[in-house]
Design an enzyme around this catalytic site. Structure first.
Site, PDB file in Angstrom:
ATOM      1  N   ASP A  56     142.525  87.017 -54.249  1.00  0.00           N
ATOM      2  CA  ASP A  56     142.307  88.040 -55.260  1.00  0.00           C
ATOM      3  C   ASP A  56     142.606  89.428 -54.691  1.00  0.00           C
ATOM      4  OD1 ASP A  56     141.654  88.930 -57.788  1.00  0.00           O
ATOM      5  OD2 ASP A  56     139.745  87.875 -57.855  1.00  0.00           O
ATOM      6  N   ASP A 105     142.696  88.036 -66.630  1.00  0.00           N
ATOM      7  CA  ASP A 105     141.278  87.683 -66.714  1.00  0.00           C
ATOM      8  C   ASP A 105     140.830  87.524 -68.167  1.00  0.00           C
ATOM      9  OD1 ASP A 105     140.930  87.598 -64.019  1.00  0.00           O
ATOM     10  OD2 ASP A 105     140.154  89.627 -63.817  1.00  0.00           O
TER      11      ASP A 105
END
Length: 296
Positions: free
Chosen positions: A204, A274
């Site tokens: 990430d 997301d």
């Protein structure tokens, strides 16, 4: 490379190698161009063990438990996932250091066994015994100011002297143009992946790169740092996949912020967004599919 941020000073006989560019032509319209791109990515960018393999169906711990990752909660989720035919469990943020919120712990990549209630190997073995493979979340490029790493090496971050830094998501960016930073990353990544049967990594990057100034060499052209940063990132990922060639690496940066062909060489799949709303996700995948194959 963004031209506003690039400044390379070349000495006599030195050279600069710019990133590669891709062009294609079609007499069959936009669809044919899209198919060219799909074939190009599948055949000439994606490599290694996962090049032609189906990716596993996975479940990620984040929205089920956020930072409160504990063995009992993990195993309960894994048992339900196994019933649904899910193949891979991913332990997200919260498994390392003093990491109970967004404000601390990034950079201290050691397993918090007190929090988990067991060693990482014990947890992975129990997940495997329930029929699922095991993956883990990493954010190697970032550091919290409330961390042992930052307290020991405050000069390892990108930070402009005399200015208050931008702390997006309460974190700063490590200076990957520095060899010692890259070597630190290589070691903790290898230590983490070697401690248990970990088959997947979600890499990430929850903030963009800014505050761009390297304290490593004030005489260095600061306009070269972003470029050196990306080359340093490639070096770390190359090392990780050389040591662990069967690993499935998924890239993520605010969703699809890292969805470029260079990163697909290392991460054969990238998290598009997301936003997981089912209808909006269809539009996201549709748009992404013009340039990239669905397998990515």
């Amino acid at each position: 490379i963004h031209p506003e941020f690039l400044e390379i000073t070349l000495q006599p006989l030195e050279s600069f190698c710019s990133p590669e560019a891709v062009q294609t032509f079609s007499d069959g319209g936009y669809q044919q161009i899209s198919l060219h791109m799909h074939a190009f990515v599948r055949e000439h960018i994606v490599r290694g063990y996962w090049k032609k393999k189906e990716r596993p169906i996975l479940i990620n711990s984040w929205e089920a438990m956020y930072f409160d990752v504990r063995e009992k909660k993990v195993l309960k989720l894994v048992k339900e996932a196994a019933k649904a035919g899910i193949e891979l469990f991913v332990l997200d943020d919260g498994w390392f250091g003093k990491r109970d919120d967004d404000f601390s712990g990034l950079g201290d990549w050691f397993v918090n066994e007190k929090k988990l209630g067991c060693t990482m190997k014990e947890l992975v073995d129990r997940v495997n015994a329930l029929g699922l493979k095991f993956g883990i979340w990493l954010e190697p490029e970032m550091v919290s100011e409330d961390s042992d790493l930052y307290r020991t090496h405050p000069d390892w971050v990108l930070q402009i002297p005399g200015r208050e830094p931008n702390r997006s998501r309460n974190q700063l960016v490590l200076d990957l143009s520095r060899k010692e930073v890259r070597e630190y990353m290589k070691k903790f990544i290898d230590d983490t992946l070697s401690c248990a049967n970990i088959s997947y990594v979600k890499w990430d990057m929850n903030r963009s790169v800014d505050n761009v100034y390297s304290a490593a060499d004030p005489t260095l052209s600061q306009g070269a740092i972003r470029h050196k940063y990306v080359l340093g990132l490639y070096e770390v990922m190359e090392d990780m996949l050389t040591r662990h060639p069967d690993l499935l690496l998924e890239g993520c940066s605010g969703g699809g912020g890292r969805f470029d062909a260079g990163m697909l060489y290392y991460a054969p799949q990238i998290w598009c967004s997301d936003n997981t709303d089912a209808i909006e996700r269809l539009r996201i995948h549709y748009g992404t599919s013009f340039g990239y194959p669905m397998s990515s």
